[in-house]
Design an enzyme around this catalytic site. Sequence first.
Site, PDB file in Angstrom:
ATOM      1  N   ASP A   1      46.411  49.278  28.860  1.00  0.00           N
ATOM      2  CA  ASP A   1      47.456  48.364  29.327  1.00  0.00           C
ATOM      3  C   ASP A   1      48.327  47.995  28.136  1.00  0.00           C
ATOM      4  O   ASP A   1      47.797  47.740  27.046  1.00  0.00           O
ATOM      5  CB  ASP A   1      46.815  47.088  29.919  1.00  0.00           C
TER       6      ASP A   1
ATOM      7  N   HIS B   1      57.205  48.346  27.692  1.00  0.00           N
ATOM      8  CA  HIS B   1      56.175  47.406  28.177  1.00  0.00           C
ATOM      9  C   HIS B   1      54.806  48.046  28.282  1.00  0.00           C
ATOM     10  O   HIS B   1      53.804  47.351  28.440  1.00  0.00           O
ATOM     11  CB  HIS B   1      56.595  46.849  29.549  1.00  0.00           C
TER      12      HIS B   1
HETATM   13  P1  ADP Z   1      51.691  45.039  35.151  1.00  0.00           P
HETATM   14  O1  ADP Z   1      52.987  44.746  34.501  1.00  0.00           O
HETATM   15  O2  ADP Z   1      51.154  46.388  34.798  1.00  0.00           O
HETATM   16  O3  ADP Z   1      51.686  44.838  36.622  1.00  0.00           O
HETATM   17  P2  ADP Z   1      50.647  42.532  33.971  1.00  0.00           P
HETATM   18  O4  ADP Z   1      49.266  41.963  34.024  1.00  0.00           O
HETATM   19  O5  ADP Z   1      51.256  42.515  32.624  1.00  0.00           O
HETATM   20  O6  ADP Z   1      50.583  44.004  34.591  1.00  0.00           O
HETATM   21  O7  ADP Z   1      51.579  41.701  34.924  1.00  0.00           O
HETATM   22  C1  ADP Z   1      51.307  41.541  36.274  1.00  0.00           C
HETATM   23  C2  ADP Z   1      52.135  40.383  36.803  1.00  0.00           C
HETATM   24  O8  ADP Z   1      52.165  40.482  38.216  1.00  0.00           O
HETATM   25  C3  ADP Z   1      51.526  39.039  36.444  1.00  0.00           C
HETATM   26  O9  ADP Z   1      52.551  38.127  36.161  1.00  0.00           O
HETATM   27  C4  ADP Z   1      50.793  38.653  37.719  1.00  0.00           C
HETATM   28  O10 ADP Z   1      50.702  37.271  37.953  1.00  0.00           O
HETATM   29  C5  ADP Z   1      51.651  39.296  38.779  1.00  0.00           C
HETATM   30  N1  ADP Z   1      50.800  39.616  39.929  1.00  0.00           N
HETATM   31  C6  ADP Z   1      49.772  40.491  39.981  1.00  0.00           C
HETATM   32  N2  ADP Z   1      49.175  40.456  41.197  1.00  0.00           N
HETATM   33  C7  ADP Z   1      49.842  39.543  41.922  1.00  0.00           C
HETATM   34  C8  ADP Z   1      49.721  39.051  43.256  1.00  0.00           C
HETATM   35  N3  ADP Z   1      48.792  39.495  44.083  1.00  0.00           N
HETATM   36  N4  ADP Z   1      50.585  38.109  43.654  1.00  0.00           N
HETATM   37  C9  ADP Z   1      51.550  37.664  42.833  1.00  0.00           C
HETATM   38  N5  ADP Z   1      51.710  38.081  41.567  1.00  0.00           N
HETATM   39  C10 ADP Z   1      50.880  39.013  41.115  1.00  0.00           C
HETATM   40  O1  F6P Z   2      55.081  46.146  33.469  1.00  0.00           O
HETATM   41  C1  F6P Z   2      54.992  47.506  33.734  1.00  0.00           C
HETATM   42  C2  F6P Z   2      55.728  47.866  35.001  1.00  0.00           C
HETATM   43  O2  F6P Z   2      55.732  49.250  35.134  1.00  0.00           O
HETATM   44  C3  F6P Z   2      57.171  47.422  35.065  1.00  0.00           C
HETATM   45  O3  F6P Z   2      58.082  48.247  34.414  1.00  0.00           O
HETATM   46  C4  F6P Z   2      57.361  47.371  36.530  1.00  0.00           C
HETATM   47  O4  F6P Z   2      58.454  46.635  36.966  1.00  0.00           O
HETATM   48  C5  F6P Z   2      56.037  46.779  36.997  1.00  0.00           C
HETATM   49  O5  F6P Z   2      55.092  47.354  36.154  1.00  0.00           O
HETATM   50  C6  F6P Z   2      55.746  46.996  38.465  1.00  0.00           C
HETATM   51  O6  F6P Z   2      55.912  48.336  38.834  1.00  0.00           O
HETATM   52  P1  F6P Z   2      57.033  48.827  39.846  1.00  0.00           P
HETATM   53  O7  F6P Z   2      58.348  48.369  39.332  1.00  0.00           O
HETATM   54  O8  F6P Z   2      56.876  50.311  39.877  1.00  0.00           O
HETATM   55  O9  F6P Z   2      56.699  48.183  41.162  1.00  0.00           O
END
Ligand code: ADP
Ligand code: F6P
Length: 475
Positions: free
Chosen positions: A365, A157
């Site tokens: 990212d 991912h």
């Molecule tokens: P990562 O996987 O690195 O966290 P992404 O942008 O791909 O980054 O995914 C983040 C996910 O977490 C999204 O689906 C987003 O809606 C969710 N998310 C991020 N911040 C919040 C929050 N404050 N409350 C609920 N969901 C959140």
């Molecule tokens: O999408 C990337 C990622 O590292 C996932 O593998 C992971 O579940 C998510 O971000 C949130 O991080 P964590 O599992 O360390 O809370």
Amino acid sequence: MSRLIVVSNRVNPPSGKGEESVGGLAMALAAALREYSGIWFGWSGKTTPEFTGQLNMQRVEGVTVATVDLEEGDYQEYYNGYANKTLWPLFHYRVDLTAYDRSFGEGYDRVNKRFAETLRPLIEPDDIIWVHDYHLIPMARELRRLGVTNRIGFFLHIPWPAHQLVVTLPRHRPLVEALFHYDVVGFQTEESLQAFEGYVFNEVGGEKTEDGRLRAFGQITEAGAFPIGIDADDFARITKSPRAMRVYDRMAAHSVFRKMVVGVDRLDYSKGLEERLLGFERFLHDHEDARREVMLLQIAPLSRDEVEAYQDIRSRLDGLIGRINGAYAEMDFTPIRYLNRSYRRDELAGVYRAAKAALVTPLRDGMNLVAKEYVASQNSEDPGVLILSRFAGAARQMKEALIINPNSPEEISDALAQALAMDETERKRRWEDLMDNVTRQDVTAWRDDFVAALKGDPTVMAANTETPDEPAVTT
Ligand code: ADP
Ligand code: F6P
């Protein structure tokens, strides 16, 4: 139909209440598994003094969720250690934050072995197994050692970094070799795929087979790019839900939110939050007329907060936001509202819809799903503008966003000014193109493409190439 076994470190079954926890992987897998009566296996999120291998099984909305607790020492060396102090920073190009302790690598291998041994009894001959993310690269090797001959796929991912970064890992060869125990290895972008191939060709003398697969370490695997998406239909649906509408109406009625810009990210140094704030500060500095009007709502739930680098970025953000608000707030207006908490998905949808622009500015990212969620939440009558870092995997697909370099406060400031002044016709044109992409390349397409490749469908890898040109830079 074969059963699908999904394996990931974090397991977040859908609660049905819209409260699933934060992170792209969980969001995508919850959506993908909804269609399969499969098993989702991983860590329970709990620790015990000693590893017991005891499986906790529950049935959630048609999915069997099987989890196991981790021993406290494993949690430190595997999760906080190798996963989040070694691989995460390195794969996001932060060699300065990367820890190379040998004990972390040992903990990582030990936990992968323990996970494989715990999962083994659940596997039936026709199952296909899909392993996710950097925590679990050695899973297939460990399952093969236990005699598993099923098709096993892996999806990363996060970005796969350039060759010169991978070789800074003391044991980079066994890590890459472990990937050759999978039948299919998927990356988010062509760029990551090419970086992986670069390592394989130049570091270990690997080669392409006649049918386009990769041969190295005496093994063959099929590597491809499978850009992940969101459940666009579901997002469009929750955007119209009563709770989303209530959040939207509350914001629309309040003049403070009239020119709101939104940011939603786990509190992670890879997300470019400091750079975003510096860009916003520059915007306030350069646009005196906007000072009492434009507000940034930054939602940043805490993440991995036992890791020092995360504590550091948190305190730097606290200081920076204090400084900007101190300089630009009025008695009745605060330019930055900052919230370290998570929200329900329907509430987030309402917030996204109310925002005139979204700032998505990661320094690196894998994909970035927030960019896609923001687009999916817009209303075709009056869509907002997406400002997107060129270093997010999503920038390869979302070319009608305002693409910026997050290292430049001026580019962020200019893009904000452009977004807030953009006329309705241009906003609609850009949004339609973005929405078309978010809908077509959604989570179902991602899952179906990967699963088809894992089942051995030869047409999938060929079809999965992206448009080769660079993302356009704003101005
Ligand atoms: P990562 O996987 O690195 O966290 P992404 O942008 O791909 O980054 O995914 C983040 C996910 O977490 C999204 O689906 C987003 O809606 C969710 N998310 C991020 N911040 C919040 C929050 N404050 N409350 C609920 N969901 C959140
Ligand atoms: O999408 C990337 C990622 O590292 C996932 O593998 C992971 O579940 C998510 O971000 C949130 O991080 P964590 O599992 O360390 O809370």
